[in-house]
Design an enzyme around this catalytic site. Structure first.
Site, PDB file in Angstrom:
ATOM      1  N   GLU A  91      47.956  25.487  41.050  1.00 60.91           N
ATOM      2  CA  GLU A  91      47.528  25.514  42.449  1.00 60.91           C
ATOM      3  C   GLU A  91      47.072  24.134  42.925  1.00 60.91           C
ATOM      4  O   GLU A  91      46.064  23.998  43.605  1.00 60.91           O
ATOM      5  CB  GLU A  91      46.403  26.528  42.638  1.00 60.91           C
ATOM      6  CG  GLU A  91      46.825  27.925  42.253  1.00 60.91           C
ATOM      7  CD  GLU A  91      45.778  28.996  42.565  1.00 60.91           C
ATOM      8  OE1 GLU A  91      44.659  28.642  42.955  1.00 60.91           O
ATOM      9  OE2 GLU A  91      46.111  30.183  42.424  1.00 60.91           O
ATOM     10  N   GLU A 145      49.877  33.910  37.654  1.00 60.55           N
ATOM     11  CA  GLU A 145      48.497  34.376  37.763  1.00 60.55           C
ATOM     12  C   GLU A 145      48.508  35.630  38.609  1.00 60.55           C
ATOM     13  O   GLU A 145      49.046  35.621  39.722  1.00 60.55           O
ATOM     14  CB  GLU A 145      47.641  33.284  38.407  1.00 60.55           C
ATOM     15  CG  GLU A 145      46.200  33.344  38.001  1.00 60.55           C
ATOM     16  CD  GLU A 145      45.428  32.132  38.496  1.00 60.55           C
ATOM     17  OE1 GLU A 145      45.783  30.990  38.133  1.00 60.55           O
ATOM     18  OE2 GLU A 145      44.475  32.345  39.243  1.00 60.55           O
TER      19      GLU A 145
HETATM   20  C1  GAL Z   1      43.154  31.216  41.316  1.00 61.15           C
HETATM   21  C2  GAL Z   1      42.885  29.978  40.468  1.00 61.15           C
HETATM   22  C3  GAL Z   1      42.048  30.326  39.251  1.00 61.15           C
HETATM   23  C4  GAL Z   1      40.874  31.156  39.670  1.00 61.15           C
HETATM   24  C5  GAL Z   1      41.386  32.411  40.324  1.00 61.15           C
HETATM   25  C6  GAL Z   1      40.313  33.395  40.715  1.00 61.15           C
HETATM   26  O1  GAL Z   1      43.535  30.897  42.591  1.00 61.15           O
HETATM   27  O2  GAL Z   1      44.083  29.440  40.009  1.00 61.15           O
HETATM   28  O3  GAL Z   1      41.611  29.146  38.637  1.00 61.15           O
HETATM   29  O4  GAL Z   1      40.110  30.417  40.535  1.00 61.15           O
HETATM   30  O5  GAL Z   1      42.057  32.026  41.502  1.00 61.15           O
HETATM   31  O6  GAL Z   1      40.867  34.508  41.355  1.00 61.15           O
END
Ligand code: GAL
Length: 846
Positions: A445, A520
């Site tokens: 990100e 993710e």
């Molecule tokens: C994502 C990020 C992670 C964490 C996660 C929490 O956007 O890549 O590091 O912050 O959100 O939901």
């Protein structure tokens, strides 16, 4: 067999796997891959902290702490790995996003050590697996070098500064004040350090690169590229050969099976040369998740018929392919990636690496059916990759959370101009022989995710060092990343959360052939043992009905539905496997959360308002709610959602919530069931509350929304294909009368590192856990060992992890013990609490 038994059985199987043969075989096992003469350099360090102190005051850093003859006798004595911040104290005014722990400061380490006179003429290196952050190194007062990125491993050649036959001193300055983090980074020399001795002609640092260009059932070609350094003053002619052995789980070479033919090279003084030779392995044993077979490449460099260097590299023989339509193929067979993202901390132990804690993490995840780890968002400890190789996990190996533009002031953006190439090369050189590593990731990100030039530059750096795995990047702006064309520089598209336009991209000629995965997913939040009936959030805790999530996230069920919609996806990495220190969303006032809504101004404004309100309330939360298991490693309910989905052949059913609601008699308490079966019948005190059926691909849990609470017994019987499949029972507990202690292993190895985790439960007279009890428990030990930490999984607790007094949290707590180095005997661990019968557990020290 019910699911609690299944969980235990899987753990027992793993323990067996990890303990067989340790005593007799360990002596000949290779402790550390790389140069044969590599010794642990962890013991006997001195430490002093300057700059910001634990209590927020400042201590001035004197000049020249690197001096050879500094009076350092009063410095704190310690052994590495060391995380100077995990002792706290937690401070309410510190950032929740980095764990409310005082990790910012300047740390100095010094170590006095002898180099025997016989080592004159040798090359001597110190290998750091990771030091947080901005490491600067001196030997005998002379500056050796720096490696600022705290997550990378690096080598310092200290030869020119040493006095052979005398005492020497190495000094290390670390600075976490210059570093920012969105999670708890830890502080200090938090990974292992090694002393490496070689001759002047030796295999370079991470100087082997092993690939298997052709693999069939009959034979595999093992290509071994070796870079040999000549640090001497004259050119040499050397012969390089690599022997190949089968390697067991304890890193013991079992049987020599083949070798490359020797290659002769001439290496100019102060230069290096590369050999490239192939060995043929007949009937190769493939590395796979189920059978993680490994081999050892032992490279021997000789000059004038004398061996001058022996260098060990573990590797595996396997094929990988990432296809746009058929997913990920391991050895030609499709494997759905059932992964989790994890940060690097080990809960109560902080960032200080401990192999036994890491092994336990992987065991717990494996019991859930997880087969892959994303090392979010940085290079992991080398132990993680070794364990992944040994135990059969796939790894998404990630480099950065920021590129040119940071998310915070002092992110990697500060290092990006000068270090990006060196850091990426270090990561790839270190990790490219691990069969577990299947994907390189250049970022998470990052602010510059639409930047075509940077994406291409970084991906090319990686591909130059290893072209056998795809390079990916985890996008929270996947549409922007694709529209801009930046994603075209990658071999694999990583989508964080935002799948709404996936169908469009699957049809786009530019991307339809690009393998894609959920890099993710979910970001569901929950607190173990908390259930709320009027909303998900209360008392800085989150209801465990597994529906709560931040604006960008979704429940596990929702993600399963998305995955079912796009069956070509390679799989997913759930955010996160374990709770971690820091980032206590939804009680996290960190503005970087806003970055997930760069394309949605309305949502962004909404979140901005919520953050403002949060800041005013100053939440006490200091660790995450994202974990599928809590900070102790205790499964939350979600664990069983993934287990049901990821291990469909394991008969299991899991009922929740607990059944102690005296204030809700005759009120509705919704009952949820996760099961790998396809239907289930619920019984309350023997009376059927009906049978419900899962709709494949649509619902992933069974819900009885109309259950009126009556104390007693709640039971579920799950069915598969019409036949009884699994059951689960929960009973209303009476008042708390006693404590119980349940060690996860019967013995602990006296190596100073092995840990035994012991679960404390508060029970009623019949041994039923009392799920809403929080008594203060005092832990103690007798015998040859000590308490390392205690915890209870409560994300709001400010009790230091080193405290022996800890309240139970929703009926449970944990004590972690270790044996004294070299000691034998029995370790008795005790737990006591006023008004409750105490408990004891005996652990054999071996
Ligand atoms: C994502 C990020 C992670 C964490 C996660 C929490 O956007 O890549 O590091 O912050 O959100 O939901």
């Amino acid at each position: 067999m019910n699911k609690r038994m299944a969980f235990r059985l899987v753990l027992t199987g793993w323990l067996y796997l990890l303990t067989i043969g340790t005593s007799a075989q360990a002596q000949t096992s290779i402790v550390r891959m790389g140069a044969a003469n590599t010794q642990l350099f962890d013991d006997g360090w001195l430490f002093s902290r300057f700059g910001l102190q634990a209590d927020g005051s400042r201590r001035e850093e004197p000049a020249h702490l690197e001096e050879e003859h500094l009076a350092d006798g009063a410095w704190q004595q310690l052994n590495l790995p060391h995380d100077w911040a995990i002792t706290g104290p937690f401070r309410i005014e510190l950032d929740g996003n980095s764990g409310k722990l005082p990790w910012k400061g300047i740390g100095w380490y010094r170590k006095h050590f002898n180099i025997p006179a016989a080592d004159a003429g040798k090359r001597i290196f110190v290998d750091f697996d990771g030091a947080m952050a901005y490491a600067k190194i001196w030997v005998n007062g002379q500056y050796v070098g720096t490696w600022p990125y705290g997550y990378n491993s690096f080598r310092m050649d200290i030869t020119p500064y040493l006095h052979a036959g005398k005492e020497n001193v190495i000094a290390v300055r670390l600075d976490t004040e210059s570093w920012d983090s969105r999670w708890y980074p830890g502080a200090g020399i938090y990974r292992h350090v090694w002393l490496v001795k070689t001759n002047e002609v030796h295999v370079a640092h991470w100087g082997t690169y092993i690939t298997t260009p052709t693999v069939t059932d009959k034979a595999a070609a093992v290509q071994v590229k070796v870079t040999v350094d000549n640090q001497g003053a004259s050119p040499v002619k050397a012969l390089v050969r690599t022997d190949v052995y089968e390697l067991d789980i304890h890193n013991k070479p079992v049987k020599k099976i083949t070798a490359t033919s020797p290659t002769a090279i001439t290496i100019a003084a102060g230069n290096n040369a590369i050999t490239n030779a192939t060995a043929n392995v007949i009937a190769p044993k493939r590395w796979s998740i189920e059978t993680p077979h490994r081999y050892l490449a032992q490279t021997i460099v000789s000059v004038n018929n004398k061996t001058v260097d022996t260098y060990n590299t573990a590797f595996g023989i396997r094929t990988i392919a990432f296809t746009p339509r058929d997913g990920f193929l391991l050895n030609g067979k499709r494997v759905a990636i059932k992964g989790v993202c994890n940060h690097h901390d080990l809960g109560a132990l902080g960032a200080a690496i401990n192999k036994s804690a890491l092994t336990r993490q992987l065991k717990i995840l494996s019991a859930m059916g997880c087969n892959a780890i994303r090392t979010s968002h940085n290079p992991p400890a080398p132990e993680l990759l070794e364990l992944a190789d040994q135990l059969g996990f796939l790894v998404w190996d990630e480099a950065f959370d920021a590129w040119k533009h940071g998310k915070r002031k002092n992110d990697y953006n500060k290092l990006f101009p000068d270090w990006r190439e060196k850091d990426l090369q270090a990561l790839v050189h270190r990790d490219r022989n691990h069969p577990s590593v299947v994907i390189w990731s250049i970022g998470n990100e990052v602010m510059d995710q639409r930047d075509v030039a940077i994406t291409k530059e970084l991906a090319d750096i990686v591909r130059k060092e290893d072209s056998t795995r795809p390079v990916s990047n985890a996008y929270n702006d996947p549409d922007g990343g694709r529209e801009s064309g930046a994603a075209m520089a990658l071999g694999l598209m990583g989508v964080n959360y935002f799948f709404s336009e996936q169908a469009k991209w699957d049809a786009d000629p530019r991307y339809k052939d690009m393998p894609t995965m959920g890099s993710e997913t979910s970001s569901c939040v929950s607190t173990r043992g908390e259930y709320f009936f009027d909303g998900d959030y209360k008392n800085w805790q989150v209801s465990s009905y597994d529906n709560a999530k931040p604006g960008w996230g979704c429940s596990p069920d929702e993600q399963f539905r998305t995955n079912a919609k796009y069956p070509h996806l390679l799989g997913e990495f759930v955010w996160t496997g374990f709770d971690y220190l820091g980032e206590p969303t939804p009680y996290n006032s960190d503005e970087t959360n806003l970055l997930n809504f760069r394309n949605d101004p309305n949502k962004r404004a909404e979140l901005e308002k919520a953050l403002e309100a949060l800041r005013k309330n100053n939440p006490p939360s200091r660790s995450s709610y994202f974990g599928i298991v809590d900070l102790c490693g205790f499964p939350k309910d979600r664990f069983y959602s993934y287990q049901a989905h990821w291990r469909p052949n394991l008969p299991m059913a899991h009922l929740f919530p607990h059944w102690n609601w005296p204030e809700r008699i005759d009120s509705i308490v919704p009952v949820h069931v996760y099961t790998s079966g396809d239907e289930a019948e619920l019984f309350l005190n023997g009376k059927s509350l009906g049978r419900k059926t899962k709709q494949p691909g649509v619902n992933f849990r069974l819900i009885w929304n109309d259950v009126k609470y009556t104390p007693g017994e709640l039971k579920v019987v799950a069915y598969k294909d019409g036949k009884p499949w699994a059951t689960d029972v929960i009973k209303t507990a009476g008042s708390a009368v006693k404590l119980s202690l349940q060690p996860e292993s019967k013995s602990v190895v006296n190596d100073g590192e092995d840990l035994c985790y012991i679960t404390l439960r508060v029970q009623d007279k019949d041994g039923i856990m009392v799920p809403r009890s929080h008594p203060l428990v005092t832990f103690s030990v007798e015998g040859p060992g000590e308490i390392v930490a205690t915890d209870n999984g409560d994300p709001t607790s400010f009790v230091p992890f080193q405290s022996h007094d800890r309240p139970a949290f929703n009926g449970m707590a944990q004590v972690i013990v270790k044996a004294k180095k070299g000691a034998k005997g029995k370790l008795i661990v005790k737990a006591a609490s006023e008004g409750l019968s105490p408990a004891a557990a005996i652990i054999e020290v071996r």
